[in-house]
Structure formats: structure tokens, C-alpha cells
Design a protein around this motif. Structure first.
Motif, PDB file in Angstrom:
ATOM      1  N   SER A  98       0.845  -1.207   0.000  1.00 42.39           N
ATOM      2  CA  SER A  98       0.000   0.000   0.000  1.00 42.39           C
ATOM      3  C   SER A  98       0.878   1.253   0.000  1.00 42.39           C
ATOM      4  CB  SER A  98      -0.908   0.021   1.234  1.00 42.39           C
ATOM      5  OG  SER A  98      -1.804  -1.051   1.180  1.00 42.39           O
ATOM      6  N   GLU A 142      -4.263   3.965   0.208  1.00 42.55           N
ATOM      7  CA  GLU A 142      -4.523   4.217   1.623  1.00 42.55           C
ATOM      8  C   GLU A 142      -5.747   3.476   2.141  1.00 42.55           C
ATOM      9  OE1 GLU A 142      -4.480   8.480   2.082  1.00 42.55           O
ATOM     10  OE2 GLU A 142      -2.297   8.508   2.044  1.00 42.55           O
ATOM     11  N   PRO A 143      -5.682   2.147   2.166  1.00 40.77           N
ATOM     12  CA  PRO A 143      -6.810   1.396   2.753  1.00 40.77           C
ATOM     13  C   PRO A 143      -6.852   1.639   4.267  1.00 40.77           C
ATOM     14  CG  PRO A 143      -4.965  -0.088   2.302  1.00 40.77           C
ATOM     15  CD  PRO A 143      -4.579   1.261   1.760  1.00 40.77           C
ATOM     16  N   SER A 144      -8.043   1.544   4.868  1.00 38.20           N
ATOM     17  CA  SER A 144      -8.136   1.641   6.337  1.00 38.20           C
ATOM     18  C   SER A 144      -7.553   0.369   6.944  1.00 38.20           C
ATOM     19  CB  SER A 144      -9.602   1.784   6.758  1.00 38.20           C
ATOM     20  OG  SER A 144     -10.283   0.561   6.514  1.00 38.20           O
ATOM     21  N   ARG A 145      -7.304   0.395   8.251  1.00 39.29           N
ATOM     22  CA  ARG A 145      -6.783  -0.807   8.919  1.00 39.29           C
ATOM     23  C   ARG A 145      -7.771  -1.974   8.787  1.00 39.29           C
ATOM     24  NH1 ARG A 145      -2.151  -0.584  12.587  1.00 39.29           N
ATOM     25  NH2 ARG A 145      -1.146   1.345  11.987  1.00 39.29           N
ATOM     26  N   LEU A 146      -9.059  -1.663   8.904  1.00 34.89           N
ATOM     27  CA  LEU A 146     -10.057  -2.739   8.783  1.00 34.89           C
ATOM     28  C   LEU A 146     -10.040  -3.333   7.375  1.00 34.89           C
ATOM     29  CD1 LEU A 146     -12.330  -4.426   9.999  1.00 34.89           C
ATOM     30  CD2 LEU A 146     -13.939  -2.590   9.431  1.00 34.89           C
ATOM     31  N   GLU A 147      -9.914  -2.461   6.369  1.00 31.76           N
ATOM     32  CA  GLU A 147      -9.824  -2.957   4.985  1.00 31.76           C
ATOM     33  C   GLU A 147      -8.595  -3.852   4.808  1.00 31.76           C
ATOM     34  OE1 GLU A 147     -11.350  -0.076   1.559  1.00 31.76           O
ATOM     35  OE2 GLU A 147     -10.111   0.993   3.012  1.00 31.76           O
ATOM     36  N   GLU A 189     -15.835  -3.982  15.503  1.00 35.50           N
ATOM     37  CA  GLU A 189     -15.100  -2.929  16.217  1.00 35.50           C
ATOM     38  C   GLU A 189     -13.992  -3.581  17.027  1.00 35.50           C
ATOM     39  OE1 GLU A 189     -17.956   0.617  17.579  1.00 35.50           O
ATOM     40  OE2 GLU A 189     -18.710  -1.380  18.060  1.00 35.50           O
ATOM     41  N   ARG A 191       2.775  -1.968  11.100  1.00 35.63           N
ATOM     42  CA  ARG A 191       3.153  -0.581  10.791  1.00 35.63           C
ATOM     43  C   ARG A 191       4.292  -0.544   9.767  1.00 35.63           C
ATOM     44  NH1 ARG A 191       4.578  -2.482  15.551  1.00 35.63           N
ATOM     45  NH2 ARG A 191       6.713  -2.413  16.268  1.00 35.63           N
TER      46      ARG A 191
END
Ligand code: ADP
Ligand code: MG
Length: 389
Positions: free
Chosen positions: A143, A149-154, A196, A386
Motif C-alpha cells: 500500500s 490508503e486502505p483503512s486498517r479494517l480494509e 469494532e 506498521r
């Protein structure tokens, strides 16, 4: 994180590709601490990202080729970056190709290829989720390389899909979610209805021992499917029997289970007791951690194992040996099987000052019964995936 592995990876990358990596990412493995077989019942899990993980180094290429090297095997595969295909011999490459495919579907296939290499210290196939760590570090690094820039959930979901469709393992989202949402000195509280994931701080004076029995019992797939079916049937029973909506076992309380167990198919009642009890233990466990009561939290872990052994029958003699031995060892607060069960690893909660002695006692208790010690590692709650460079 380990500076030594990072250095080794950088050296091997530079030797193999003739230049330094542009980007390096890291993703940890995970342990499941409380909440067993609750994810597919829309329930709760407490887990932790651990101090073992995988680094992924990458640099862009001008042409459209991707070169990917497994740093410990020093095996390389090459493929067109815009059209990765499943490999039947280099199975390890499928986890990365699957993540690239998922990212390309979301953001468009890249034109420019890459040189990449990964290296880590998670023992493979021991229930610490080296596969999720590999997926997550690959997803982070690729990425960043391509400016996506995918979200962490993605990112967690892309890893899960790679595991389903490219590695052929129908896992829940727990492993990848823990690897991306993990925080230092915290457990991850997952809610598999709302997806969540929240940190819950963990006392500094305790830690975990992960005990790998190396046991693998046959018929695991059949047993797993039976458990899932029984849970679904039990949920349908409670939907009809209770006067509030029940979409999954998550909606059934332990008191409701006690009140209705006699009206149910006996085995459905037994199996469903486990996820229902586990959900309540996770919620109670979160409260106990907020109060800093590690001893009471440990008792919930012992209860969790007892529920696995008696109701869900996903323990085995090797795991029971570890948990029984743990009960008598000074400084041990709790122990239970971690993950799917039927073999694999047990997780032990122990006072930090007693951890080394407890590890030795566990190894020797196991060796006393099975001739060989189980593999025991000290595990601390660590930060999630990270970019490190
Ligand atoms: P677990 O996730 O519990 O470690 P799995 O069977 O799900 O066990 O995943 C292990 C597989 O993941 C390995 O057989 C290999 O294909 C791949 N893998 C993960 N990390 C690495 C690594 N650092 N080097 C090579 N292969 C890896
Ligand atoms: Mg795995």
C-alpha cells in the motif's frame, strides 16, 4: 520487533536485488486470550498482538515484473504484477499474491512491479498466526509503495480474503484484525458483530507463556464443521424459545441457556454452552482488567479451558496436560487452549517475575508425560502492524 531480523533482511535484500529496500513494514503474530469459537457466533474475543512478527521489505521496479523472496528459505518467485496467479509449489507466495490481488481489485492493478523479501521469527503453523502476519506486513508495504490508503479494517479484510481464496483456509477475521489493531501493553477487544476493535490496557506485572504442544489431531475439519452446525442449530432453537430477537448465540445469556438447556437437543445444548459462556467471560474479563485484577482474569482463563474440555470438546490430552500442570505452578494465574483447539498451543498467564521458572516447570511437566518438552515462549502484548522505514 527485532533489530537483528531487520538488519538481516536488509542485508539479504541488498545482496539479492543489488539495492536497498525503499520501504519496510512489520506485522506481529497473535494470541487468543479469551473468547474461543465466538467469532462466527457474532461474539467477543480478547486477543493480543505479540512480540514475534514478520518484516516485509520492498522496492519498486521500472518494468511490470514482481519478484518475491521468502528470506528464510531464500526461494524466489517471479510473476507479472498485474496478473498474479496461485502457485501450487511455493505455497508461501500465495499469501502475498492474494493481498496484492485484493489491493489491485480495490485500487486498480499497478503498472510498475517490485522486488520484495520477507523475514520473521514467528514459528510457522504453531497457532501464533504467522500467515496473518505475512498478509498484514505485505499489505502495509505494498500500500505504501503504490500510494494506496486502505483503512486498517480494509487491510485486515484483504488479508482474510487472501487466506480464504489464495491459501484455502476459511478463517475468521480475528488473526488479521489483531495483527493490525494490536497495541503495546494492551489486549484487543473484538466485537464480531460490529467489527469494532478496541484496546484494553493490560497489567504490566503479568505476561503470557505460549506453549506449543505440536499436537495435531485428525478430523479437525469435520469436528470444526460439527461445532459450527450445532451452534447454528442452537441459535435457531433460542430464536424460537426466547421472547427477544436471536440472530446468533451472541444474543443468548448464560441464564437463558441454563433455563432452556433441558428442552434442547442434548449435544446442541452442550456445544452452545461454550460460546455463550465465553462471551460472558470476555465481558467480565474486560471489567476485571479495568480494575487491574489479573488473578480473577486468570481464573476466567481456567474456566474457559474447562468449558472447551467439557462442553465444546475441542481440547486434547496434550493441551489438558499443559493446563493441568499450569494450575500447580507458582505465579501462574490462568491457562487455556488458544485458537481452534484439537491440538496446537495453550496460553498461560503468569506473574512476570515467575515467568522463567514457570516456563521451565511447564517444559518439564510436559516432558514427564510425553518424553519431549513442549515449546514454551514468553509473549508480551505488542504494537500492531506498521511501516518501520
Ligand atoms: P499459522 O498461521 O498458525 O502460523 P498457517 O498454516 O496458517 O499457520 O500458516 C503457516 C504458513 O504461512 C506457512 O506454511 C507458510 O506457507 C506461510 N508463511 C508465513 N510466514 C512465513 C515466513 N516467514 N516464511 C515462509 N512462509 C511463511
Ligand atoms: Mg494461520
Amino acid at each position: 520487533m527485532s533489530d537483528e531480523i531487520l538488519r538481516e533482511l536488509t542485508e539479504k535484500f541488498t545482496a539479492a536485488y543489488g539495492r536497498a529496500p525503499e520501504i519496510v513494514s512489520y506485522a506481529p503474530g497473535r494470541i487468543e486470550v479469551l473468547g474461543n469459537h465466538t467469532d462466527y457466533n457474532e461474539g467477543y474475543v480478547l486477543s493480543a498482538a505479540i512480540n514475534f512478527g514478520t518484516y516485509f521489505a520492498v522496492a519498486g521496479r521500472e518494468d511490470g515484473e514482481a519478484r518475491l523472496t521468502a528470506g528464510d528459505l531464500m526461494e524466489t518467485v517471479r510473476f507479472p504484477v498485474a496478473a498474479p496467479e496461485r502457485s501450487s509449489d511455493a505455497m508461501w507466495s500465495n499469501y502475498v499474491k492474494g493481498c496484492l490481488a485484493g489491493l489491485s481489485e480495490r485500487f486498480g492493478a499497478p503498472a510498475r512491479g517490485f522486488d520484495a523479501m520477507f523475514l520473521g521469527n514467528i514459528p510457522l503453523g504453531s497457532g501464533l498466526s504467522s500467515s496473518a502476519a505475512l498478509e498484514c506486513c505485505a499489505t502495509f508495504a505494498l500500500s505504501r509503495l503504490y500510494g494506496w490508503e486502505p483503512s486498517r479494517l480494509e487491510m485486515a479484510k484483504i488479508g482474510q480474503r487472501a487466506e480464504h481464496e489464495w491459501a484455502g483456509v476459511k478463517c475468521g477475521l480475528l488473526d488479521q484484525a489483531t495483527s493490525v489493531f494490536g497495541e503495546k501493553d494492551s489486549l484487543v477487544m473484538s466485537d464480531f458483530r460490529s467489527n469494532e476493535f478496541k484496546p484494553v490496557s493490560f497489567p504490566a506485572d503479568v505476561c503470557f507463556l505460549m506453549c506449543n504442544t505440536h499436537a495435531k489431531h485428525a478430523l479437525v475439519d469435520g469436528a470444526y464443521n460439527e461445532r459450527r452446525e450445532r451452534c447454528e442449530r442452537a441459535a435457531r432453537f433460542f430464536a424460537a424459545a426466547l421472547d427477544h430477537p436471536v440472530a446468533a448465540l451472541r444474543d443468548v445469556s448464560w441464564d437463558e441457556w441454563l433455563a432452556h438447556r433441558g428442552e434442547m437437543d442434548e449435544l446442541d445444548a452442550k456445544r452452545s454452552a461454550h460460546p455463550i459462556g465465553e462471551d460472558e467471560r470476555v465481558l467480565a474479563g474486560v471489567d476485571l482488567l479495568r480494575e487491574g485484577d489479573a488473578a480473577a482474569f486468570g481464573r476466567l482463563m481456567f474456566e474457559s479451558h474447562e468449558s472447551s474440555r467439557v462442553y465444546f470438546e475441542n481440547s486434547c490430552p496434550e493441551l489438558d496436560t499443559v493446563v493441568d500442570a499450569a494450575r500447580g505452578i507458582p505465579g501462574v494465574l490462568g491457562a487455556r487452549l488458544s485458537g481452534g483447539g484439537f491440538g496446537g498451543s495453550a496460553v498461560v498467564l503468569v506473574n512476570r517475575r515467575d515467568a522463567e521458572a514457570a516456563a521451565a516447570a511447564l517444559r518439564s511437566a510436559y516432558a514427564h508425560r510425553y518424553g519431549e518438552p513442549c515449546d514454551v515462549r514468553l509473549v508480551t502484548c505488542s504494537a500492531g502492524a506498521r511501516i518501520v522505514r
